[in-house]
Design an enzyme around this catalytic site. Structure first.
Site: not given
Ligand code: PEP
Ligand code: MG
Length: 582
Positions: A197, A437, A461, A508
């Site tokens: 962290h 993903e 993911d 993202c």
């Molecule tokens: C991802 O999987 O890239 C994503 C943006 O979602 P999270 O990191 O919240 O699983």
């Molecule tokens: Mg994800």
């Protein structure tokens, strides 16, 4: 600048935790055990009451700190203190301390120290990096409890480290959180890893940091000159004037680049030859909205709505959700907010609902929502009610086939109709998208695109599922390699499918906010990149200083290779040609 020391220069290699280079006198943060007396007591129940008092004072103190951090740094960073509050609720630890007092008849400070140290030792011996780093959380919390027992309150002890480099065994999250942002020059710790962290906080605070520096405390003395290279993970103690000279160029180059990057923060998202892209922000709640305005994000590209659930550690009502969502929409001031519907499961667990053997492949995200209309419908209602106050987009996580998407859309339209019959009218028609993903979704991208307004690629993911590498497992972290050509061609085919069907595509996952990867993603055909707000300036700068032709050429060079090390070198060289931090 400090004069050259009479002590010899020593170089220690650690793990680069937060970028930047800084230099200053060492401020040794002592985290040794408090010296407590060991004495027989006569009033056992009185000792236990003192312990309860210290626990509740610590609870209040941490809750206060949590709110401060949420307000100044955001909900993601503040969530660390929720874990700290859980340590205080640990029935086993509390029972063990009470038992120790009753059995030994010794004072509470002594008994508490003994038990706390046993717990810390257990976690420190864990093989799993993530669990081992939790020892720091326990040390942090139990240190606070001890301060209350002893009547000492060394809050803000790091404040005195102004213009110095903090050197510690391991910097606790609350110590990191109370670092005055403009004051501390850097920090170096003997323990900790990149997933700790403190490292995450240092990145959010923009303080150069190196963690996991073996032999640090045996080498450095209070006041030694310490150079922290947060880019390469090198720590140089008592650098010679020749070393300083060599680094001076680097420091000046970094500072000059930083200034240049920040000067361009408000300029349009467009390459030198006029190719437009859009940079958006990833947020976890209203507290993160400051970054959207500060870094001129186009809007919110990913709102991780599960954060509210995790923060409350409970299922919030439609009204609780609406209150938070409407706050985000209002703060967006007309910019688009992309709500990702609930993505619980995986490493984001709530109660025993998601307690299962293989959570990343289990009852997660849209799977859970489709199975639990009592959870999904109130969330959709809250989002679509918030949409009355400004433009929103809605996207579904973890879609793995067309049928799932249709079911999710069915819920969405049914909630929309229900609200229409109640007279609720959205400010603009919400855009509808899906996270891509899961490999099957990538392969079905053509079909999915016909049903949607946009894709948002969750590379975090997607990489884990494509390569079968648990994204949180430090032991196999080396295999988590986005430069595997399979990842790159999958990304390209997703963007192509979006283009063919005339819908927009965004990324993202963490790759979007990495200046090594952003040029490739835009070259491959992504139109929007959504990232943690502090990552925006560099990514915008690198892209604004590129031509679209260069990005296409970068793609061609990368796609001609099959060796991920070579691919990474190509990406690094390109980044350095735009943003020369090394
Ligand atoms: C991802 O999987 O890239 C994503 C943006 O979602 P999270 O990191 O919240 O699983
Ligand atoms: Mg994800």
């Amino acid at each position: 600048m400090q004069a050259e020391s009479s002590r010899p220069e020593v170089r220690l290699q650690g793990i680069a935790a937060a970028p930047g280079v800084s230099r200053g006198p060492a401020y040794l943060l002592f985290q040794g055990k408090a010296i407590v007396a060991c004495e027989k007591i006569s009033d056992v129940e009185g000792e236990i009451r003192r312990f309860e008092g210290a626990l509740s004072s610590t609870r209040l103190e941490i809750a206060k700190l949590r709110n401060q951090v949420a307000a100044s740094l955001g909900e993601n960073e503040a969530a660390i203190f929720d874990a700290h509050l859980l340590v205080l609720e640990d029935v086993a630890l509390i029972d063990d301390v009470n038992k120790e007092v009753r059995q030994t008849g010794l004072n509470i400070e002594h008994c508490f120290q003994e038990v706390a140290q046993r717990y810390i030792d257990i976690f420190e011996r864990m093989e799993d990096d993530f669990l081992r780093e939790r020892a720091a959380d326990i040390r942090d919390v139990t240190g606070r409890v001890m301060n209350h027992l002893l009547g000492a309150r060394p809050e803000h002890k790091v404040q005195s480290a102004l213009q110095q480099v903090v050197v510690a065994k391991d910097l606790t999250p609350s110590e990191t959180a109370t670092l005055p942002t403009d004051g501390v020059l850097g920090f170096v710790t003997e323990e900790g890893g990149q997933t700790g962290h403190s490292a995450i906080m240092a990145r959010a605070l923009n303080i150069p940091a190196v963690v996991g520096v073996k032999g640090l405390l045996a080498t450095v003395e209070d006041g030694d000159s310490v150079l922290v290279d947060g880019q390469s993970g090198l720590v140089i103690i008592n650098p010679t004037s020749a070393t300083l000279e060599a680094y001076r160029g680097k420091e000046i180059a970094i500072q000059t680049q930083r200034d240049r990057v920040m000067r361009e923060i408000s300029l349009p998202d467009c390459t030198r030859d006029g190719h437009a892209f859009a940079i958006q922000a990833n947020i976890g709640g209203p507290e993160d909205m400051m970054g959207v305005q500060e870094y001129y994000a186009h809007g919110v590209g990913l709102y991780r709505t599960e954060n509210l659930f995790l923060r409350l550690d409970a299922w919030p009502s439609e009204e609780d959700q609406f209150d938070e969502y409407v706050e985000v929409v209002r703060q967006a001031q007309g910019k688009m907010v992309t709500f990702r519907t609930l993505d619980l499961g995986g490493d984001k667990r709530l109660g025993d609902l998601t307690d299962e053997a293989n959570p990343f492949m289990g009852y997660r995200a849209i799977r859970l929502c489709l199975d639990r209309p009592d959870i999904f419908r109130p969330q959709l209602r809250a989002i679509l009610r918030a949409a009355v106050h400004g433009p929103v987009a809605v996207m579904f996580p973890m879609i793995s086939n067309v049928e799932e998407l249709r079911q999710a859309k069915h819920f969405y339209h049914s909630v929309m109709n229900e609200l229409a019959s109640e007279g609720v009218v959205q400010s603009t028609k919400p855009r509808l998208g899906a996270m891509i993903e899961i490999p099957s979704a990538a392969l079905l991208a053509n079909h999915l695109a016909r049903e949607l307004d946009f894709f948002s690629v969750g590379t975090n993911d997607l990489v884990q599922y494509l390569l079968a590498v648990d994204r949180g497992n430090q032991r196999i972290a080396k295999l988590y390699d986005p430069a595997n050509p399979a990842v790159i061609s999958t990304l390209e085919s997703i963007f192509r499918a979006a283009q063919r069907q005339g819908i927009s595509s965004a990324v993202c996952g963490e790759l979007a906010g990495d200046p090594h990867w952003a040029p490739l993603l835009i070259g491959l055909g992504a139109q929007e990149l959504s990232m943690t707000p502090t990552a925006i300036p560099e990514v915008r700068y690198v892209l604004r200083h590129s031509t679209h032709t260069e990005l296409k050429d970068l793609v061609a060079r990368v796609q001609a290779e099959t060796d991920s090390a070579v691919i990474k070198k190509i990406l690094n060289d390109f980044k350095l040609s735009k943003l020369n931090y090394h």
